[in-house]
Every structure is written in structure tokens, then in C-alpha cells.
Enzyme design. Structure first.
Site, PDB file in Angstrom:
ATOM      1  N   LYS A 114    -131.960 -23.583  49.804  1.00 15.22           N
ATOM      2  CA  LYS A 114    -133.207 -24.264  50.179  1.00 15.22           C
ATOM      3  C   LYS A 114    -133.960 -23.524  51.269  1.00 15.22           C
ATOM      4  O   LYS A 114    -135.191 -23.552  51.306  1.00 15.22           O
ATOM      5  CB  LYS A 114    -132.920 -25.703  50.633  1.00 15.22           C
ATOM      6  N   LYS A 206    -129.749 -25.045  37.098  1.00 15.37           N
ATOM      7  CA  LYS A 206    -129.608 -26.496  37.196  1.00 15.37           C
ATOM      8  C   LYS A 206    -130.946 -27.195  36.912  1.00 15.37           C
ATOM      9  O   LYS A 206    -131.994 -26.710  37.328  1.00 15.37           O
ATOM     10  CB  LYS A 206    -129.148 -26.801  38.635  1.00 15.37           C
ATOM     11  N   LYS A 209    -135.651 -31.158  40.358  1.00  8.56           N
ATOM     12  CA  LYS A 209    -136.949 -31.767  40.643  1.00  8.56           C
ATOM     13  C   LYS A 209    -138.002 -30.733  40.974  1.00  8.56           C
ATOM     14  O   LYS A 209    -139.186 -30.969  40.815  1.00  8.56           O
ATOM     15  CB  LYS A 209    -136.828 -32.657  41.891  1.00  8.56           C
TER      16      LYS A 209
HETATM   17  P1  AMP Z   1    -130.877 -35.710  44.872  1.00  7.58           P
HETATM   18  O1  AMP Z   1    -132.024 -36.340  44.211  1.00  7.58           O
HETATM   19  O2  AMP Z   1    -130.974 -34.255  45.065  1.00  7.58           O
HETATM   20  O3  AMP Z   1    -130.550 -36.497  46.104  1.00  7.58           O
HETATM   21  O4  AMP Z   1    -129.649 -35.903  43.880  1.00  7.58           O
HETATM   22  C1  AMP Z   1    -129.176 -37.200  43.572  1.00  7.58           C
HETATM   23  C2  AMP Z   1    -127.908 -37.145  42.764  1.00  7.58           C
HETATM   24  O5  AMP Z   1    -128.161 -36.516  41.494  1.00  7.58           O
HETATM   25  C3  AMP Z   1    -126.785 -36.330  43.409  1.00  7.58           C
HETATM   26  O6  AMP Z   1    -125.564 -37.003  43.201  1.00  7.58           O
HETATM   27  C4  AMP Z   1    -126.809 -35.035  42.666  1.00  7.58           C
HETATM   28  O7  AMP Z   1    -125.544 -34.410  42.630  1.00  7.58           O
HETATM   29  C5  AMP Z   1    -127.223 -35.477  41.270  1.00  7.58           C
HETATM   30  N1  AMP Z   1    -127.879 -34.396  40.527  1.00  7.58           N
HETATM   31  C6  AMP Z   1    -129.032 -33.746  40.871  1.00  7.58           C
HETATM   32  N2  AMP Z   1    -129.352 -32.790  39.957  1.00  7.58           N
HETATM   33  C7  AMP Z   1    -128.369 -32.847  39.013  1.00  7.58           C
HETATM   34  C8  AMP Z   1    -128.122 -32.119  37.793  1.00  7.58           C
HETATM   35  N3  AMP Z   1    -128.956 -31.170  37.357  1.00  7.58           N
HETATM   36  N4  AMP Z   1    -127.018 -32.454  37.076  1.00  7.58           N
HETATM   37  C9  AMP Z   1    -126.164 -33.424  37.504  1.00  7.58           C
HETATM   38  N5  AMP Z   1    -126.345 -34.142  38.630  1.00  7.58           N
HETATM   39  C10 AMP Z   1    -127.428 -33.866  39.379  1.00  7.58           C
END
Ligand code: AMP
Ligand code: TRP
Length: 344
Positions: A114, A206, A209
Site C-alpha cells: 500500500k 487478487k 476494490k
Molecule cells: P477489506 O475490505 O480490505 O477490509 O477486506 C474485508 C475482508 O475481505 C477481509 O477479511 C479480507 O481478507 C477479505 N478479502 C478482501 N479481498 C479478498 C479477495 N480477493 N479474496 C478473498 N477475501 C478477500
């Protein structure tokens, strides 16, 4: 020592909730409700470790809350709230900043990704992010943490912080009647066929967002047409699907789509390949579109309905915060005693 079992997890309100968030995290949150007391947090303080437009942050906080509820989280039986309403998260994070070592944080791959090349210009919050995350979990003395694969390293750090706190303050913990350890070692729950959902455009990246191409991800608010278009355009290779999981090795795009199908259908990849082995991608994608629309369509529609009722959402968050605070305040008092802070 045995700790009361409790689930905690968090999602950042940074826009574009996607299939990776849903399959990697939110479906797990839903499933755990039957067997555990659960606390699900919209981590707005983590979000501002990188710049967030204030109006968007508010909107996204309500949208993540709506997604939790639309996906099937019951905010009456469990706790749903936004992080900034419970000040104890920040308070414990400071103590943890003094427990965690620079060397530990320097190893965090998410910070390196990041912060990018211009590390001098990254916020201190972005660097200290894992320490706040440890505080989120441990202020409730949570024992189980459902997350996607990308959060594994942060969970390991939370365990290290818990252990170092327990060791450094062992005498004081004992003297205050908390036995051998005050914090549990929180266990990551990272299971199933979609712990790491990949981009639809590149099976080695991956799903995220922040990917500039909207075709790389399925957003929870996408309508049936958008879902269909994105799945049809998803990158694949030229071979038909293999009959066994071994045949997915070195075929990242095929592996990803099969994993998504399996997770949405609540089965394993082997079962999916038993059904679709030998099929062309065109046929498999058509089935994947139908399944995705059937599963995600109602959730997206309910999310849109809920975000229009911001009074209801805000009430859910306020009520959840009150119940979360009651637990957090009690644990924070104990931490103050253990550390030696004078309190009234
Ligand atoms: P975040 O929105 O970054 O806080 O992520 C929220 C949750 O979604 C966390 O548990 C991440 O590990 C999961 N997550 C985010 N991107 C992915 C992905 N591409 N595949 C699986 N889990 C994800
Ligand atoms: N860092 C997590 C993510 O980006 C979000 C998060 C913050 C979290 N605090 C947490 C997850 C506590 C689990 C537990 O996905």
C-alpha cells in the site's frame, strides 16, 4: 487458561464491496452466527490510513453495514457497529504500539504494497495499522477471526502482540487476579474454496476494490446484466475444464472461476469438476452467471433498499456500539490496571 469463545472481524468502508469480500469474509461471518457470539465491525478508523473523502466514508460505512445485514447477519442477536464509536479500540491500540516492535511491522507485506515506492509519504496510521487491528480483536478478547487469506500475516502479528503483552506483564496480570494470561491467542479462520478470490482479468492478481478496471471484479451492487457481462468477459484459457483438481494447477483463471462457483454453490472444487469436467468455458460461464445472479442479485437489491434507510442503519450501528462498548470498557479497565495506569 480457557477463554470464552467469541468471533470478531472487520471490513473497511472503502467502497466497491466485491465478490472477494463476500466469499472470503462475509459468508463466513454469516455461517458463524449459529455457533458463536459474533462482533462484526465496520473499521472506519482503518479506512482513513489512506485518504478518504468524508462524505464517501460516511456513505461507504452505511453501505458495508447494509451488506452485512443483506447477507444475513442478525444485528440483534450479534453485534454490528462502526469502530470509531468505541474509543477503546484506539486506546488499546496505543498500548499495543508500545508492545509491538518496529521489526515486526517492517515485515508486513500489506504496508509495503500500500505504501508503494514513496514510503516516506505513507501515513503513520498505515504503518501502525496492524496494531489497531490487534486492538480491534483483543479489546473483546476474541478467540476466532474469519478473514480472507490476505489477512493471515496481520493475524499472526495480533497473536505475537497478545503473547508479548501476556509475557511482559505476567506478574501484574497474575497480581490482578487474571491468572496466567490476559489475552487469548486469536485463531484465524481461513477456509473453503475462495479464501483468495482473484481478478477476473488476471488470475494471478487478487480481486481488489482498488483495481482500476471494474471488469476485474463483481461488485455486490452489480445488477444481473453487469454480472453476466463480467463473467462472460472473464479471462480464461483455451482448454476445456479438467475432471480433477490437479488439472487446475498452472491454470490460475480456470482455478479461480471453479473456486468461485464452488463457494457460491457451497461445495468444493472437486464436486464442481465432477459436474463440469470436459465442458467448454462457454457452457461453464453460462452456469456461473446463473448461479452468481441467483445468489448475489437478492443481496444487492436488499443492500440498495437498506442504504436508502440511513436512519435505520445508523440506529443499528449506535445500538451495536453501545453493546460493544460495554465489553470493551471492562477489558480496557483491566488493561489499565495491568499496565499500571492510575484510574478512578
Ligand atoms: P477489506 O475490505 O480490505 O477490509 O477486506 C474485508 C475482508 O475481505 C477481509 O477479511 C479480507 O481478507 C477479505 N478479502 C478482501 N479481498 C479478498 C479477495 N480477493 N479474496 C478473498 N477475501 C478477500
Ligand atoms: N485489515 C482487515 C482488512 O483489510 C480489516 C480489519 C480491521 C480486520 N480490523 C480487523 C479484520 C480485525 C479482522 C479483525 O481486511
Amino acid at each position: 487458561m480457557a477463554f470464552k469463545e467469541r468471533v470478531f472481524s472487520g471490513v473497511q468502508p472503502t467502497g466497491n464491496l466485491h465478490l472477494g469480500n463476500y466469499l472470503g469474509a462475509i459468508t463466513k461471518f454469516v455461517a458463524l452466527q449459529d455457533n458463536y457470539d459474533c462482533i462484526y465491525c465496520v473499521v472506519d478508523m482503518h479506512a482513513i490510513t489512506v485518504w478518504q473523502d468524508p462524505a464517501e466514508l460516511t456513505r461507504n460505512t452505511r453501505e458495508v453495514t447494509a451488506a452485512f445485514i443483506a447477507a444475513g447477519i442478525d444485528p440483534k442477536k450479534h453485534i454490528v457497529f462502526n469502530q470509531s464509536q468505541v474509543a477503546e479500540h484506539a486506546e488499546l491500540a496505543w498500548v499495543f504500539n508500545c508492545v509491538a516492535r518496529m521489526g515486526w511491522l517492517n515485515r508486513m507485506t500489506q504496508f509495503k504494497e500500500k505504501a508503494g515506492k514513496d514510503r516516506e509519504n505513507a501515513s503513520i496510521g498505515l504503518y501502525a495499522y496492524p496494531s489497531l487491528m490487534a486492538a480491534d480483536i483483543l479489546i473483546y478478547r476474541a478467540t476466532h477471526v474469519p478473514v480472507g487469506e490476505d489477512q493471515k500475516q496481520h493475524l499472526e502479528l495480533a497473536r505475537d502482540i497478545a503473547q508479548k503483552f501476556n509475557n511482559d506483564y505476567a506478574k501484574s496480570i497474575e497480581a490482578h487476579g487474571f491468572g496466567e494470561a490476559f489475552f487469548p491467542q486469536p485463531e484465524p479462520l481461513i477456509q473453503g474454496p475462495a479464501t483468495r478470490v482473484m481478478s477476473l482479468r488476471d488470475g494471478t492478481k487478487k480481486m481488489s476494490k482498488s483495481d482500476p478496471s471494474d471488469y476485474s471484479r463483481i461488485n455486490l451492487t452489480d445488477d444481473a446484466d453487469a454480472i453476466a457481462q463480467k463473467v462472460r468477459k472473464a479471462k480464461t484459457d483455451a482448454e476445456p475444464l479438467p475432471g480433477e483438481e490437479k488439472g487446475l494447477e498452472a491454470r490460475p483463471e480456470a482455478d479461480n472461476l471453479v473456486g468461485i462457483y464452488a463457494a457460491l454453490a457451497d461445495t468444493g472444487k472437486a464436486d464442481v469438476l465432477r459436474e463440469f469436467g470436459g465442458a467448454q468455458f462457454s457452457a461453464f460461464k453460462a452456469a456461473l452467471v446463473d448461479l452468481s445472479v441467483a445468489k448475489l442479485g437478492p443481496i444487492g437489491a436488499e443492500m440498495k433498499r437498506l442504504v436508502n434507510d440511513s436512519a435505520y442503519i445508523d440506529q443499528v450501528l449506535a445500538d451495536g456500539a453501545d453493546r460493544a462498548r460495554a465489553i470493551a470498557a471492562e477489558n480496557m479497565k483491566a488493561v489499565k490496571d495491568i499496565v499500571g495506569f492510575v484510574r478512578r
